[in-house]
Scaffold this motif. Structure first.
Motif, PDB file in Angstrom:
ATOM      1  N   GLU A  42      -1.353  -8.783   5.617  1.00 30.26           N
ATOM      2  CA  GLU A  42       0.044  -8.479   5.307  1.00 30.26           C
ATOM      3  C   GLU A  42       0.140  -7.743   3.975  1.00 30.26           C
ATOM      4  N   SER A  43      -0.619  -8.186   2.998  1.00 28.36           N
ATOM      5  CA  SER A  43      -0.612  -7.541   1.693  1.00 28.36           C
ATOM      6  C   SER A  43      -1.090  -6.097   1.798  1.00 28.36           C
ATOM      7  N   ILE A  44      -2.138  -5.887   2.570  1.00 27.60           N
ATOM      8  CA  ILE A  44      -2.668  -4.535   2.759  1.00 27.60           C
ATOM      9  C   ILE A  44      -1.629  -3.635   3.416  1.00 27.60           C
ATOM     10  N   LEU A  45      -0.993  -4.126   4.482  1.00 25.84           N
ATOM     11  CA  LEU A  45      -0.025  -3.314   5.225  1.00 25.84           C
ATOM     12  C   LEU A  45       1.232  -3.034   4.398  1.00 25.84           C
ATOM     13  N   ASN A  46       1.703  -4.032   3.671  1.00 27.41           N
ATOM     14  CA  ASN A  46       2.892  -3.831   2.840  1.00 27.41           C
ATOM     15  C   ASN A  46       2.621  -2.821   1.729  1.00 27.41           C
ATOM     16  N   THR A  47       1.437  -2.927   1.140  1.00 25.27           N
ATOM     17  CA  THR A  47       1.059  -1.973   0.099  1.00 25.27           C
ATOM     18  C   THR A  47       0.886  -0.578   0.675  1.00 25.27           C
ATOM     19  N   ALA A  48       0.213  -0.490   1.815  1.00 30.23           N
ATOM     20  CA  ALA A  48      -0.026   0.801   2.453  1.00 30.23           C
ATOM     21  C   ALA A  48       1.286   1.466   2.856  1.00 30.23           C
ATOM     22  N   LYS A  49       2.236   0.673   3.355  1.00 32.34           N
ATOM     23  CA  LYS A  49       3.539   1.224   3.750  1.00 32.34           C
ATOM     24  C   LYS A  49       4.197   1.944   2.583  1.00 32.34           C
ATOM     25  N   LYS A  50       4.198   1.316   1.412  1.00 33.64           N
ATOM     26  CA  LYS A  50       4.813   1.920   0.230  1.00 33.64           C
ATOM     27  C   LYS A  50       4.061   3.177  -0.203  1.00 33.64           C
ATOM     28  N   MET A  51       2.736   3.113  -0.167  1.00 31.47           N
ATOM     29  CA  MET A  51       1.946   4.244  -0.654  1.00 31.47           C
ATOM     30  C   MET A  51       1.973   5.418   0.313  1.00 31.47           C
ATOM     31  N   ASP A  63      -9.158   3.396  -1.530  1.00 33.48           N
ATOM     32  CA  ASP A  63      -9.449   2.836  -2.854  1.00 33.48           C
ATOM     33  C   ASP A  63      -8.149   2.436  -3.557  1.00 33.48           C
ATOM     34  N   GLU A  64      -7.130   3.291  -3.460  1.00 37.39           N
ATOM     35  CA  GLU A  64      -5.855   3.003  -4.108  1.00 37.39           C
ATOM     36  C   GLU A  64      -5.141   1.845  -3.434  1.00 37.39           C
ATOM     37  N   ILE A  65      -5.197   1.828  -2.093  1.00 33.21           N
ATOM     38  CA  ILE A  65      -4.572   0.720  -1.357  1.00 33.21           C
ATOM     39  C   ILE A  65      -5.248  -0.593  -1.728  1.00 33.21           C
ATOM     40  N   ALA A  66      -6.572  -0.583  -1.760  1.00 36.04           N
ATOM     41  CA  ALA A  66      -7.325  -1.796  -2.097  1.00 36.04           C
ATOM     42  C   ALA A  66      -6.992  -2.271  -3.503  1.00 36.04           C
ATOM     43  N   ARG A  67      -6.901  -1.332  -4.440  1.00 32.82           N
ATOM     44  CA  ARG A  67      -6.609  -1.706  -5.831  1.00 32.82           C
ATOM     45  C   ARG A  67      -5.210  -2.307  -5.943  1.00 32.82           C
ATOM     46  N   MET A  68      -4.218  -1.675  -5.307  1.00 37.32           N
ATOM     47  CA  MET A  68      -2.841  -2.157  -5.405  1.00 37.32           C
ATOM     48  C   MET A  68      -2.636  -3.474  -4.645  1.00 37.32           C
ATOM     49  N   ALA A  69      -3.370  -3.629  -3.529  1.00 38.29           N
ATOM     50  CA  ALA A  69      -3.259  -4.862  -2.738  1.00 38.29           C
ATOM     51  C   ALA A  69      -4.155  -5.971  -3.276  1.00 38.29           C
ATOM     52  N   VAL A  86      -4.963   1.864   9.568  1.00 40.49           N
ATOM     53  CA  VAL A  86      -3.962   1.212   8.727  1.00 40.49           C
ATOM     54  C   VAL A  86      -2.634   1.945   8.855  1.00 40.49           C
ATOM     55  N   TYR A  87      -2.693   3.267   8.789  1.00 37.37           N
ATOM     56  CA  TYR A  87      -1.492   4.102   8.885  1.00 37.37           C
ATOM     57  C   TYR A  87      -0.782   3.904  10.223  1.00 37.37           C
ATOM     58  N   LEU A  88      -1.533   3.887  11.296  1.00 34.55           N
ATOM     59  CA  LEU A  88      -0.936   3.714  12.623  1.00 34.55           C
ATOM     60  C   LEU A  88      -0.299   2.336  12.774  1.00 34.55           C
ATOM     61  N   GLU A  89      -0.926   1.323  12.189  1.00 32.86           N
ATOM     62  CA  GLU A  89      -0.342  -0.016  12.250  1.00 32.86           C
ATOM     63  C   GLU A  89       0.954  -0.079  11.445  1.00 32.86           C
ATOM     64  N   VAL A  90       1.006   0.622  10.327  1.00 27.58           N
ATOM     65  CA  VAL A  90       2.240   0.701   9.541  1.00 27.58           C
ATOM     66  C   VAL A  90       3.349   1.348  10.376  1.00 27.58           C
ATOM     67  N   LEU A  91       3.028   2.417  11.073  1.00 29.10           N
ATOM     68  CA  LEU A  91       4.011   3.092  11.923  1.00 29.10           C
ATOM     69  C   LEU A  91       4.487   2.191  13.056  1.00 29.10           C
ATOM     70  N   ARG A  92       3.553   1.492  13.696  1.00 30.32           N
ATOM     71  CA  ARG A  92       3.927   0.588  14.798  1.00 30.32           C
ATOM     72  C   ARG A  92       4.882  -0.496  14.302  1.00 30.32           C
ATOM     73  N   ARG A  93       4.588  -1.029  13.142  1.00 26.42           N
ATOM     74  CA  ARG A  93       5.442  -2.088  12.598  1.00 26.42           C
ATOM     75  C   ARG A  93       6.831  -1.561  12.268  1.00 26.42           C
TER      76      ARG A  93
END
Length: 232
Positions: A42-51, A63-69, A86-93
């Motif tokens: 959840e942390s990864i996806l929430n961070t990735a969504k914003k980025m 690397d940036e997603i990992a650092r922020m999450a 990760v990107y596709l899962e963000v879109l699906r959500r």
């Protein structure tokens, strides 16, 4: 007889358990590991969504997603396999959330006419927050991943299905007069999507509300005056 277990959780936690008379400890550790994994995902996806929403797919790195999450890059690979996944899962959500909230808003109304209005208002209210879905249209869908295009197309079809169910209910109750409900639903869906990007990117919510009022008025009553329609 004692039983010996070795368990790896998230490639980090190494657990060694000697099973005696029960497996309560084992169950607890497995459940705890699953909870930790879900929280990290959840942390990864929430961070990735914003980025992704701010920088786009190409300029965002794992690397940036990992650092922020605050997770290891290897953890992202372990959970999702790649940045594209990760990107596709963000879109699906985002798409699922839009459909869920639109359906809820429509379900709050009783009359078919009110349901159409609720659909339009909910669509723009929640699409405005789905920045990654919006970016697909803004950047040109031909430039994105093929699977991303599929997710966007499926979202549109799901929206049309909701409209279609509303129109069918209206026809059954004698509220709407339509010869081809699926065609009408598709036409309304395309009309709303045509306004989507301009409204959501350039206009404020008050302006969008005014435009929606006018659009729904045209959908319900058309452009022809009542007097002229009676003489036709």
């Amino acid at each position: 007889m004692n039983m010996f277990f070795e368990i790896f959780l998230d490639n980090i936690i190494f657990v060694r358990i000697f099973r005696l008379k029960n497996d309560i400890s084992l169950i607890w550790i497995i459940q705890k590991g699953a909870q930790v994994k879900e929280e990290k995902a959840e942390s990864i996806l929430n961070t990735a969504k914003k980025m992704f929403g701010r920088y786009g797919l190409q300029k965002t790195t794992l690397d940036e997603i990992a650092r922020m999450a605050r997770v290891a890059k290897a953890t992202i690979y372990n959970y999702f396999g790649s940045k594209d996944s990760v990107y596709l899962e963000v879109l699906r959500r985002e798409a699922d959330e839009i459909v869920e909230k639109i359906s809820f808003s429509v379900g709050q109304e009783v009359l078919p006419g009110d349901k159409v209005i609720a659909f339009a208002r909910a669509k723009f209210r929640y699409m405005r927050k789905a920045i990654n879905i919006l970016n697909l249209d803004r950047d040109g869908i031909e430039k994105v991943l093929p699977k991303a295009e599929s997710i966007r197309s499926e979202l549109f079809e799901r929206e049309v299905d909701i409209i279609c169910s509303i129109l069918e209910e209206g026809v059954e109750k004698g509220v709407f007069c339509l010869n081809n409900v699926p065609l009408a639903a598709s036409a309304i869906g395309h009309a709303l999507r045509g306004f989507e990007l301009n409204w959501l990117v350039q206009e404020n919510e008050e302006q969008i509300e005014h435009h929606l009022d006018e659009l729904t008025n045209i959908i319900f009553y058309g452009l022809v005056s009542e007097k002229r329609g009676a003489n036709a």
